[in-house]
Design a protein around this motif. Structure first.
Motif, PDB file in Angstrom:
ATOM      1  N   PHE A 342       0.866  -1.241  -0.200  1.00  0.00           N
ATOM      2  CA  PHE A 342      -0.060   0.048  -0.145  1.00  0.00           C
ATOM      3  C   PHE A 342       0.816   1.334  -0.128  1.00  0.00           C
ATOM      4  O   PHE A 342       1.833   1.166   0.844  1.00  0.00           O
ATOM      5  CB  PHE A 342      -0.970   0.118   1.407  1.00  0.00           C
ATOM      6  CG  PHE A 342      -1.895   1.215   1.301  1.00  0.00           C
ATOM      7  CD1 PHE A 342      -2.824   1.424   0.397  1.00  0.00           C
ATOM      8  CD2 PHE A 342      -1.613   2.098   2.457  1.00  0.00           C
ATOM      9  CE1 PHE A 342      -3.499   2.592   0.693  1.00  0.00           C
ATOM     10  CE2 PHE A 342      -2.345   3.459   2.644  1.00  0.00           C
ATOM     11  CZ  PHE A 342      -3.403   3.532   1.586  1.00  0.00           C
ATOM     12  N   ALA A 343       0.588   2.201  -0.795  1.00  0.00           N
ATOM     13  CA  ALA A 343       0.888   3.708  -0.714  1.00  0.00           C
ATOM     14  C   ALA A 343       2.592   3.565  -0.882  1.00  0.00           C
ATOM     15  O   ALA A 343       3.168   4.253  -0.128  1.00  0.00           O
ATOM     16  CB  ALA A 343       0.556   4.120   0.479  1.00  0.00           C
ATOM     17  N   VAL A 344       3.014   2.902  -2.152  1.00  0.00           N
ATOM     18  CA  VAL A 344       4.511   2.851  -2.447  1.00  0.00           C
ATOM     19  C   VAL A 344       4.759   4.463  -3.046  1.00  0.00           C
ATOM     20  O   VAL A 344       4.054   4.768  -3.934  1.00  0.00           O
ATOM     21  CB  VAL A 344       4.805   1.910  -3.495  1.00  0.00           C
ATOM     22  CG1 VAL A 344       6.358   2.259  -3.844  1.00  0.00           C
ATOM     23  CG2 VAL A 344       4.626   0.515  -2.910  1.00  0.00           C
ATOM     24  N   THR A 345       5.506   5.112  -2.223  1.00  0.00           N
ATOM     25  CA  THR A 345       5.654   6.713  -2.369  1.00  0.00           C
ATOM     26  C   THR A 345       6.614   7.066  -2.935  1.00  0.00           C
ATOM     27  O   THR A 345       7.787   7.169  -2.664  1.00  0.00           O
ATOM     28  CB  THR A 345       5.274   7.336  -0.927  1.00  0.00           C
ATOM     29  OG1 THR A 345       4.244   6.831  -0.303  1.00  0.00           O
ATOM     30  CG2 THR A 345       5.163   8.816  -1.269  1.00  0.00           C
ATOM     31  N   PRO A 346       6.760   7.693  -4.156  1.00  0.00           N
ATOM     32  CA  PRO A 346       7.929   8.681  -4.803  1.00  0.00           C
ATOM     33  C   PRO A 346       8.354   9.743  -3.906  1.00  0.00           C
ATOM     34  O   PRO A 346       7.995  10.357  -3.329  1.00  0.00           O
ATOM     35  CB  PRO A 346       7.134   9.052  -6.125  1.00  0.00           C
ATOM     36  CG  PRO A 346       6.102   8.265  -6.394  1.00  0.00           C
ATOM     37  CD  PRO A 346       5.438   8.015  -5.056  1.00  0.00           C
ATOM     38  N   GLY A 347       9.762   9.886  -3.984  1.00  0.00           N
ATOM     39  CA  GLY A 347      10.524  10.572  -3.026  1.00  0.00           C
ATOM     40  C   GLY A 347      10.783  10.104  -1.744  1.00  0.00           C
ATOM     41  O   GLY A 347      12.006  10.468  -1.225  1.00  0.00           O
ATOM     42  N   GLN A 348      10.238   8.794  -1.293  1.00  0.00           N
ATOM     43  CA  GLN A 348      10.802   8.139   0.014  1.00  0.00           C
ATOM     44  C   GLN A 348      11.882   6.884  -0.462  1.00  0.00           C
ATOM     45  O   GLN A 348      12.161   6.896  -1.745  1.00  0.00           O
ATOM     46  CB  GLN A 348       9.665   7.244   0.419  1.00  0.00           C
ATOM     47  CG  GLN A 348       8.629   8.045   1.085  1.00  0.00           C
ATOM     48  CD  GLN A 348       9.287   8.853   2.466  1.00  0.00           C
ATOM     49  OE1 GLN A 348       9.337   8.279   3.430  1.00  0.00           O
ATOM     50  NE2 GLN A 348       9.471  10.191   2.506  1.00  0.00           N
ATOM     51  N   GLY A 362      17.917   2.922  -2.252  1.00  0.00           N
ATOM     52  CA  GLY A 362      17.608   4.329  -3.207  1.00  0.00           C
ATOM     53  C   GLY A 362      16.357   5.012  -3.165  1.00  0.00           C
ATOM     54  O   GLY A 362      15.720   4.643  -2.322  1.00  0.00           O
ATOM     55  N   TRP A 363      16.119   5.749  -4.066  1.00  0.00           N
ATOM     56  CA  TRP A 363      14.749   6.671  -3.813  1.00  0.00           C
ATOM     57  C   TRP A 363      13.897   6.199  -4.715  1.00  0.00           C
ATOM     58  O   TRP A 363      14.055   5.870  -6.016  1.00  0.00           O
ATOM     59  CB  TRP A 363      15.326   8.174  -4.067  1.00  0.00           C
ATOM     60  CG  TRP A 363      16.397   8.641  -3.418  1.00  0.00           C
ATOM     61  CD1 TRP A 363      17.734   8.298  -3.490  1.00  0.00           C
ATOM     62  CD2 TRP A 363      16.292   9.188  -2.186  1.00  0.00           C
ATOM     63  NE1 TRP A 363      18.444   8.907  -2.357  1.00  0.00           N
ATOM     64  CE2 TRP A 363      17.668   9.539  -1.660  1.00  0.00           C
ATOM     65  CE3 TRP A 363      15.215   9.871  -1.321  1.00  0.00           C
ATOM     66  CZ2 TRP A 363      17.723  10.238  -0.563  1.00  0.00           C
ATOM     67  CZ3 TRP A 363      15.194  10.524  -0.251  1.00  0.00           C
ATOM     68  CH2 TRP A 363      16.495  10.717   0.238  1.00  0.00           C
ATOM     69  N   ILE A 364      12.712   6.001  -4.566  1.00  0.00           N
ATOM     70  CA  ILE A 364      11.505   5.630  -5.267  1.00  0.00           C
ATOM     71  C   ILE A 364      11.210   6.630  -6.200  1.00  0.00           C
ATOM     72  O   ILE A 364      10.950   7.622  -5.822  1.00  0.00           O
ATOM     73  CB  ILE A 364      10.496   5.238  -4.101  1.00  0.00           C
ATOM     74  CG1 ILE A 364      11.025   3.929  -3.121  1.00  0.00           C
ATOM     75  CG2 ILE A 364       9.062   4.807  -4.983  1.00  0.00           C
ATOM     76  CD1 ILE A 364       9.799   3.725  -2.118  1.00  0.00           C
ATOM     77  N   THR A 365      11.153   6.305  -7.220  1.00  0.00           N
ATOM     78  CA  THR A 365      10.722   7.272  -8.273  1.00  0.00           C
ATOM     79  C   THR A 365       9.108   6.992  -8.878  1.00  0.00           C
ATOM     80  O   THR A 365       8.674   7.778  -9.209  1.00  0.00           O
ATOM     81  CB  THR A 365      11.701   7.184  -9.671  1.00  0.00           C
ATOM     82  OG1 THR A 365      11.653   5.826 -10.175  1.00  0.00           O
ATOM     83  CG2 THR A 365      13.053   7.599  -9.460  1.00  0.00           C
TER      84      THR A 365
END
Length: 374
Positions: A342-348, A362-365
């Protein structure tokens, strides 16, 4: 502590906040015969928050933090150096926070602050100012262990699962780990508190500690007028449901504070900075089977084998979910989850673990619903 052999004739600088963890870290090093000094960051720019009250890690309460660090250093009998990093904090953390928010992403300033300031600019600038030390230590609950077979350091979770802070340190390099000590990695928070009482540092237990970047998670003091431009809230069919107060105030998976009436529970599923719109969807439509990750760094200096199965933390308090790593190149990869998330968030950030060892991250895009073909 870790298994690093430190000559007692060398000076160890401890990053100090005036809290219990950093103070006890310094105390334990003293008990092992080390020469210890303290370093603390001066970061707060009073003009940043347009007069709004912001505290915790970032805010005008820094005066209290500096005073607490001085009190702790005096109790330890060590010299404390205040390292000015106001401009560096503004450029590397505050501006990063604003840029990510404006791009419709959810920033993680604590990760950036740890890597760029606490383990980077703080010790580096201190040494450029003529402050001499050979090793740098902090009160993080994490372990660093040298592997003689590979001639590399491994970064492991702290033994206290409730305090493990390895998630924030996945970007540490082998060069940094050679000179870093984590005295609290092998103990629990309760054990650290017991040491504080026994050593006569009872006052440390009275100081309220916060994990928040800003007070109560209220980031509004860091935003500017450009970040408060209203726009449309729509559903997945494009129907207008309401108006938002600026995309910087929202995050993927958010349900509270949307200001709309609906017959079913709706969550933020997409934030589009180009059209200044926020899309809402049902919970099942905010689930993902995969995500793309950029800016990857790996503790060993090399990416793991393609197709390796590991556990991934997509947020700090998450226990970790099983995923497969598929590399695009050394700095980008895709993660394929065994179960929808749930809610895989870009920027995290997505941090990969193998048992207790941090592989990197790394950073989720972006999130997706594709599955691994292998």
């Amino acid at each position: 502590m870790n298994n690093k052999q430190v000559n007692t004739g060398k000076i160890v600088a401890v990053g100090m906040s005036g809290g219990l963890d950093s103070t006890i870290a310094a105390y334990l090093l003293q008990q092992q015969g080390m020469q210890v000094i303290g370093l603390t960051m001066q970061t707060w720019d009073k003009n940043v928050a347009k007069g709004k009250s912001v505290s915790a890690c970032c805010g005008p309460n820094e005066v209290e933090t500096l005073a607490a660090a001085k009190k702790a250093a005096d109790a330890l009998g060590i010299q404390l150096y205040v390292v000015p990093l106001i401009d560096e904090f503004q450029m590397n953390v505050i501006e990063y926070f604003r840029a990510e928010s404006r791009a419709g992403k959810t920033p993680n300033p604590c990760v950036v602050c740890n890597q760029k300031l606490k383990f980077g600019l703080l010790p580096n600038k201190a040494q450029s100012l003529g402050i001499e030390f050979a090793f740098f230590a902090t009160g993080h609950y994490v372990r660093s262990v040298f592997n003689p077979e590979t001639n590399r350091y491994r970064l492991l979770k702290g033994l206290d699962p409730n305090k493990d802070q390895s998630y924030f340190l996945f970007q540490l390099t082998q060069t940094q780990l050679r000179n870093i000590i984590f005295p609290l990695g092998e103990m629990t928070k309760n054990e650290a508190e017991k040491i504080a009482v026994e050593a006569g540092f009872d006052f440390l237990l009275e100081r309220k500690q916060s994990m928040d970047f800003v007070e109560n998670g209220d980031y509004s003091g860091l935003l500017e007028e450009v970040d408060e431009q209203p726009g449309k809230i729509i559903d997945t069919s494009g129907n207008i449901l309401g108006e938002h107060k600026g995309i910087a105030r929202y995050t993927i998976g958010q349900r509270e504070g949307l200001g709309i009436a609906a017959t079913s529970r709706l969550y933020v599923s997409k934030i589009d900075s180009k059209t200044n719109t926020i899309t809402l969807a049902k919970r099942e439509e905010v689930m993902s089977l995969s995500c793309s990750v950029d800016g990857c760094t790996w503790i060993a200096g090399l990416p793991p084998d393609d197709g390796m199965e590991c556990k991934v933390k997509l947020r700090y308090r998450q226990k970790g979910v099983v995923a497969k790593i598929m590399k695009d190149d050394e700095t980008t990869c895709r993660l394929f989850f065994r179960e929808p998330q749930f809610a895989v968030t870009p920027g995290q950030v997505a941090v990969c673990y193998k048992d207790y060892e941090i592989l990197g991250g790394g950073w989720i895009t972006e999130s997706g619903n594709t599955t691994s073909s292998t």
